[in-house]
Design a protein around this motif. Structure first.
Motif, PDB file in Angstrom:
ATOM      1  N   GLU A  48      -8.216  16.262   8.010  1.00 40.78           N
ATOM      2  CA  GLU A  48      -6.748  16.689   8.190  1.00 40.78           C
ATOM      3  C   GLU A  48      -6.291  17.003   9.517  1.00 40.78           C
ATOM      4  O   GLU A  48      -6.837  17.664  10.282  1.00 40.78           O
ATOM      5  CB  GLU A  48      -6.408  17.815   6.991  1.00 40.78           C
ATOM      6  CG  GLU A  48      -4.927  18.485   7.253  1.00 40.78           C
ATOM      7  CD  GLU A  48      -3.962  17.571   7.031  1.00 40.78           C
ATOM      8  OE1 GLU A  48      -4.037  16.731   6.291  1.00 40.78           O
ATOM      9  OE2 GLU A  48      -2.835  17.399   8.054  1.00 40.78           O
ATOM     10  N   ASN A  56       3.241  17.146   2.903  1.00 41.21           N
ATOM     11  CA  ASN A  56       4.400  17.349   2.720  1.00 41.21           C
ATOM     12  C   ASN A  56       4.791  18.905   1.821  1.00 41.21           C
ATOM     13  O   ASN A  56       5.838  19.248   2.089  1.00 41.21           O
ATOM     14  CB  ASN A  56       5.048  16.145   1.739  1.00 41.21           C
ATOM     15  CG  ASN A  56       5.783  15.097   2.386  1.00 41.21           C
ATOM     16  OD1 ASN A  56       6.410  15.269   3.631  1.00 41.21           O
ATOM     17  ND2 ASN A  56       5.460  13.810   2.028  1.00 41.21           N
ATOM     18  N   ALA A  64       8.463  22.531  -4.504  1.00 44.29           N
ATOM     19  CA  ALA A  64       8.748  22.176  -5.878  1.00 44.29           C
ATOM     20  C   ALA A  64       7.999  20.935  -6.713  1.00 44.29           C
ATOM     21  O   ALA A  64       8.195  19.755  -5.959  1.00 44.29           O
ATOM     22  CB  ALA A  64      10.232  21.997  -6.148  1.00 44.29           C
ATOM     23  N   CYS A  66       7.815  17.978  -8.834  1.00 40.58           N
ATOM     24  CA  CYS A  66       8.566  17.115  -9.729  1.00 40.58           C
ATOM     25  C   CYS A  66       7.719  16.900 -10.737  1.00 40.58           C
ATOM     26  O   CYS A  66       6.732  16.533 -10.622  1.00 40.58           O
ATOM     27  CB  CYS A  66       9.527  16.334  -9.066  1.00 40.58           C
ATOM     28  SG  CYS A  66      11.092  16.990  -8.223  1.00 40.58           S
ATOM     29  N   LEU A 129      -7.506  10.973  12.314  1.00 44.08           N
ATOM     30  CA  LEU A 129      -8.174   9.647  12.236  1.00 44.08           C
ATOM     31  C   LEU A 129      -7.605   8.817  13.419  1.00 44.08           C
ATOM     32  O   LEU A 129      -6.555   8.776  13.657  1.00 44.08           O
ATOM     33  CB  LEU A 129      -7.804   8.956  11.009  1.00 44.08           C
ATOM     34  CG  LEU A 129      -8.280   7.537  10.788  1.00 44.08           C
ATOM     35  CD1 LEU A 129      -9.889   7.521  10.516  1.00 44.08           C
ATOM     36  CD2 LEU A 129      -7.499   6.601   9.805  1.00 44.08           C
ATOM     37  N   ARG A 365       0.988   8.675  -1.701  1.00 42.03           N
ATOM     38  CA  ARG A 365       1.993   7.930  -0.984  1.00 42.03           C
ATOM     39  C   ARG A 365       1.364   6.458  -0.649  1.00 42.03           C
ATOM     40  O   ARG A 365       2.329   5.621  -0.399  1.00 42.03           O
ATOM     41  CB  ARG A 365       2.757   8.425   0.087  1.00 42.03           C
ATOM     42  CG  ARG A 365       3.845   9.678  -0.384  1.00 42.03           C
ATOM     43  CD  ARG A 365       4.451  10.079   0.676  1.00 42.03           C
ATOM     44  NE  ARG A 365       4.010  10.756   1.715  1.00 42.03           N
ATOM     45  CZ  ARG A 365       4.098  10.189   2.934  1.00 42.03           C
ATOM     46  NH1 ARG A 365       4.814   9.032   3.182  1.00 42.03           N
ATOM     47  NH2 ARG A 365       3.520  10.918   4.113  1.00 42.03           N
ATOM     48  N   ARG A 378       5.630   9.076  -6.124  1.00 45.63           N
ATOM     49  CA  ARG A 378       5.126   9.734  -5.098  1.00 45.63           C
ATOM     50  C   ARG A 378       5.621  11.215  -5.511  1.00 45.63           C
ATOM     51  O   ARG A 378       5.125  11.720  -4.541  1.00 45.63           O
ATOM     52  CB  ARG A 378       6.034   9.216  -3.926  1.00 45.63           C
ATOM     53  CG  ARG A 378       7.294   9.767  -3.917  1.00 45.63           C
ATOM     54  CD  ARG A 378       8.179   9.179  -2.529  1.00 45.63           C
ATOM     55  NE  ARG A 378       9.590   9.175  -2.983  1.00 45.63           N
ATOM     56  CZ  ARG A 378      10.580  10.161  -2.750  1.00 45.63           C
ATOM     57  NH1 ARG A 378      10.043  11.461  -2.716  1.00 45.63           N
ATOM     58  NH2 ARG A 378      11.839  10.101  -3.116  1.00 45.63           N
ATOM     59  N   MET A 380       4.562  15.045  -6.596  1.00 40.18           N
ATOM     60  CA  MET A 380       3.461  15.629  -6.279  1.00 40.18           C
ATOM     61  C   MET A 380       2.494  15.639  -7.600  1.00 40.18           C
ATOM     62  O   MET A 380       1.407  15.416  -7.214  1.00 40.18           O
ATOM     63  CB  MET A 380       3.665  16.841  -5.624  1.00 40.18           C
ATOM     64  CG  MET A 380       4.276  16.821  -4.107  1.00 40.18           C
ATOM     65  SD  MET A 380       4.233  18.244  -3.370  1.00 40.18           S
ATOM     66  CE  MET A 380       5.700  18.939  -4.021  1.00 40.18           C
TER      67      MET A 380
HETATM   68  C1  FAD Z   1      12.195  15.579   1.907  1.00 40.25           C
HETATM   69  C2  FAD Z   1      11.246  15.378   0.711  1.00 40.25           C
HETATM   70  C3  FAD Z   1      11.481  15.877  -0.448  1.00 40.25           C
HETATM   71  C4  FAD Z   1      10.691  15.773  -1.478  1.00 40.25           C
HETATM   72  N1  FAD Z   1      10.691  16.420  -2.825  1.00 40.25           N
HETATM   73  C5  FAD Z   1       9.758  16.463  -3.707  1.00 40.25           C
HETATM   74  C6  FAD Z   1       9.995  17.361  -4.555  1.00 40.25           C
HETATM   75  O1  FAD Z   1      10.921  18.129  -4.742  1.00 40.25           O
HETATM   76  N2  FAD Z   1       8.877  17.556  -5.717  1.00 40.25           N
HETATM   77  C7  FAD Z   1       7.919  16.470  -5.647  1.00 40.25           C
HETATM   78  O2  FAD Z   1       6.943  16.599  -6.430  1.00 40.25           O
HETATM   79  N3  FAD Z   1       7.802  15.665  -4.617  1.00 40.25           N
HETATM   80  C8  FAD Z   1       8.898  15.627  -3.595  1.00 40.25           C
HETATM   81  N4  FAD Z   1       8.792  14.678  -2.496  1.00 40.25           N
HETATM   82  C9  FAD Z   1       7.619  13.782  -2.629  1.00 40.25           C
HETATM   83  C10 FAD Z   1       6.115  14.585  -2.311  1.00 40.25           C
HETATM   84  O3  FAD Z   1       6.327  15.681  -1.337  1.00 40.25           O
HETATM   85  C11 FAD Z   1       5.357  13.638  -1.655  1.00 40.25           C
HETATM   86  O4  FAD Z   1       5.494  12.199  -1.777  1.00 40.25           O
HETATM   87  C12 FAD Z   1       3.909  13.934  -1.640  1.00 40.25           C
HETATM   88  O5  FAD Z   1       3.659  15.448  -1.256  1.00 40.25           O
HETATM   89  C13 FAD Z   1       2.743  13.067  -1.035  1.00 40.25           C
HETATM   90  O6  FAD Z   1       1.497  13.706  -1.068  1.00 40.25           O
HETATM   91  P1  FAD Z   1       0.301  12.685  -0.348  1.00 40.25           P
HETATM   92  O7  FAD Z   1      -0.888  13.827  -0.681  1.00 40.25           O
HETATM   93  O8  FAD Z   1       0.264  11.408  -0.793  1.00 40.25           O
HETATM   94  O9  FAD Z   1       1.086  12.767   1.131  1.00 40.25           O
HETATM   95  P2  FAD Z   1       1.189  13.948   2.209  1.00 40.25           P
HETATM   96  O10 FAD Z   1       1.814  14.971   1.772  1.00 40.25           O
HETATM   97  O11 FAD Z   1       2.183  13.115   3.230  1.00 40.25           O
HETATM   98  O12 FAD Z   1      -0.020  14.247   2.912  1.00 40.25           O
HETATM   99  C14 FAD Z   1      -0.709  13.438   3.715  1.00 40.25           C
HETATM  100  C15 FAD Z   1      -1.622  14.030   4.733  1.00 40.25           C
HETATM  101  O13 FAD Z   1      -2.501  13.349   5.607  1.00 40.25           O
HETATM  102  C16 FAD Z   1      -2.440  14.031   6.881  1.00 40.25           C
HETATM  103  N5  FAD Z   1      -2.714  12.782   7.906  1.00 40.25           N
HETATM  104  C17 FAD Z   1      -1.615  11.807   8.066  1.00 40.25           C
HETATM  105  N6  FAD Z   1      -2.375  10.860   8.949  1.00 40.25           N
HETATM  106  C18 FAD Z   1      -3.709  11.541   9.345  1.00 40.25           C
HETATM  107  C19 FAD Z   1      -4.470  11.034  10.119  1.00 40.25           C
HETATM  108  N7  FAD Z   1      -4.237   9.936  10.794  1.00 40.25           N
HETATM  109  N8  FAD Z   1      -5.848  11.578  10.326  1.00 40.25           N
HETATM  110  C20 FAD Z   1      -5.860  12.936   9.298  1.00 40.25           C
HETATM  111  N9  FAD Z   1      -5.097  13.430   8.696  1.00 40.25           N
HETATM  112  C21 FAD Z   1      -3.633  12.599   8.217  1.00 40.25           C
HETATM  113  C22 FAD Z   1      -1.185  14.512   7.153  1.00 40.25           C
HETATM  114  O14 FAD Z   1      -1.152  15.735   7.879  1.00 40.25           O
HETATM  115  C23 FAD Z   1      -0.930  15.166   5.545  1.00 40.25           C
HETATM  116  O15 FAD Z   1      -1.319  16.410   5.309  1.00 40.25           O
HETATM  117  C24 FAD Z   1       9.616  14.935  -1.511  1.00 40.25           C
HETATM  118  C25 FAD Z   1       9.199  14.131  -0.314  1.00 40.25           C
HETATM  119  C26 FAD Z   1      10.006  14.423   0.726  1.00 40.25           C
HETATM  120  C27 FAD Z   1       9.936  13.856   1.846  1.00 40.25           C
END
Ligand code: FAD
Length: 425
Positions: A48, A56, A64, A66, A129, A365, A378, A380
């Motif tokens: 990480e 996110n 929250a 969703c 990475l 994502r 997308r 959570m």
């Molecule tokens: C403004 C906003 C509001 C939202 N509201 C909601 C909501 O109310 N409820 C809901 O359920 N969802 C909501 N979403 C969607 C949801 O939050 C995200 O789609 C979800 O959290 C994505 O999870 P993830 O694990 O795929 O990616 P991320 O949460 O983006 O996690 C990716 C991780 O990878 C790490 N990373 C990235 N590149 C590298 C690298 N090169 N090397 C090592 N680590 C790396 C990052 O630091 C991060 O910790 C919202 C999104 C946004 C942007």
């Protein structure tokens, strides 16, 4: 700088770690993937780039869940239980009655790290990475930069949970951005938090020199305001027009977002008489969308609308098509309001399998999905399901010593359902 030079360098990079399964990115998807694989007895490393887990959900300030919070798999159940232990999440109600279940995003990193440690996931924080070594479609090692400098990890199977399909892209596999090849991504949003002052407290000054004043509410960007525990609000503002996969463009988004935050805050203090001061702002802007993997199957909006079911179903989504208009910072959507709803739908394992890769899966994502399909998938709760699915699938590929596209999707579906995942449509 227009000049484009080819820089060849060589460096001695120690292969300091090895694991059965290496997960890159410690958001909700990465954490659930890593824990699911480690729970099945495999050695797992979770890389990480930030100081805390959650992506996110924590660093991005999104507080929250969703969608439906029950039946998202055993690891997500444990996240909920962990938050409940701190009284840090609102009580359960089904999705039909409660669209989003609010939690404390400062407690979540603790819950996530303890869960990872419970399952013996090896955590490498502050570790980004940088590159990888690929042989014939097979990732051999990934190279990362952490506090100790450049180091490498060898692994049998890899899961890209960076939210940006960074490992997929770095390894040379196909990715996509935006819709119909236009690369235009859904807008980002910044989350910030205000503290309520008492009547005789002095409100800190917000100087005018770096911000564009907002004089009336029609000039506000899309601004969502929620309660954030006692004497506080969480505020989300929309920032349009940047590419989250381009360094300069992302930097520009962060700068504009912080300026806009002050403009919005000043507007509420001066025009709506709010006794607010800035408490804190999430350290990274919230990125809704970046690169997505091109997988064995691209999940389509039509699949969602049809309540699609698949033999190799590994996750279920219920949330509406949350496709914010990329070009407009108001509360505007790509689709008209009456076209946002979708029935419960399934996500096939094939959308987690990177096309052409021997040992690379994705979750969260990075999903192989059309832009608008991802705008639902997308959330959570669904990211947690795809994370757990990728973890279990990576275990099967490791045990059977096979390419990821040879994994028996029906079997993964059965294992997940035995472990608390509801796939019903
Ligand atoms: C403004 C906003 C509001 C939202 N509201 C909601 C909501 O109310 N409820 C809901 O359920 N969802 C909501 N979403 C969607 C949801 O939050 C995200 O789609 C979800 O959290 C994505 O999870 P993830 O694990 O795929 O990616 P991320 O949460 O983006 O996690 C990716 C991780 O990878 C790490 N990373 C990235 N590149 C590298 C690298 N090169 N090397 C090592 N680590 C790396 C990052 O630091 C991060 O910790 C919202 C999104 C946004 C942007």
């Amino acid at each position: 700088m227009d000049q484009n030079i080819q820089l060849n360098y060589s460096a001695h990079v120690p292969v300091k770690y090895s694991a059965d399964i290496v997960v890159v990115g410690g958001g909700i998807a990465g954490l659930t993937a890593a824990c699911a694989a480690a729970k099945m007895g495999k050695s797992v490393i979770l890389l990480e780039s930030f100081a805390i887990l959650g992506g996110n959900a924590t660093s991005g300030g999104v507080g929250a869940f969703c969608g439906e919070t029950r039946g998202q798999g055993a690891i997500f159940d444990e996240i909920i239980t962990g938050l409940e232990h701190f009284h840090a999440i609102v009580p359960y109600q089904p999705y039909e009655q409660l669209e989003a279940r609010v939690f404390n995003h400062e407690i979540l990193p603790l819950v996530l790290q303890e869960l990872a440690l419970k399952y013996n996931v090896k955590l490498l924080l502050h570790s980004k990475l940088a590159d990888c070594v690929v042989d014939n479609g097979r990732i051999k090692e990934i190279i990362f930069c952490g506090a100790s400098g450049l180091e490498a990890i060898s692994g049998k199977n890899f899961i890209d949970c960076t939210g940006q399909a960074t490992l997929v892209h770095t390894a040379g596999f196909e990715t996509m951005k935006g819709a119909n090849g236009n690369h235009v991504q859904l807008p980002m949003s910044l989350m910030f938090f205000v503290r309520h002052l008492k009547d005789n407290d002095i409100i800190p000054k917000i100087p005018d020199d770096i911000i564009a004043p907002i004089k009336n509410c029609d000039d506000l960007p899309m601004t969502s305001i929620w309660p954030n525990g006692p004497h506080s609000n969480a505020i989300k503002i929309k920032i349009v027009g940047s590419d989250s996969t381009d360094t300069e463009s992302l930097t520009d988004a962060e700068i504009r977002a912080r300026r806009k935050m002050l403009s919005v805050l000043k507007y509420y203090v001066e025009n709506e008489n709010k006794k607010w001061m800035l408490d804190h702002c999430s350290p990274i802007i919230g990125i809704r969308e970046g690169r997505r993997a091109v997988g064995e199957y691209i999940l389509k909006v039509a699949d969602l609308r049809a309540g699609g079911s698949f033999d190799d179903a590994v996750a279920r989504g219920v949330f509406y098509l949350d496709g914010h208009d990329p070009n407009n910072d108001k509360r505007t959507y790509i689709l008209p309001h009456d076209q946002l709803h979708v029935p419960p739908y399934q996500i096939p394992l094939r959308s987690l399998i990177v096309k052409g890769a021997y040992n690379l899966l994705v979750a969260g994502r990075c999903l192989s999905a059309e832009q608008l399909a991802l705008s639902s998938a997308r959330v959570m709760t669904t990211c947690a399901m795809t994370g757990q699915a990728a973890g279990v699938a990576a275990v099967k590929a490791t045990e059977d010593d096979c390419a990821v596209n040879q994994i028996d999707g029906k079997e993964i579906s059965r294992i997940l359902q035995k472990n608390g995942a509801i796939m019903r449509t």
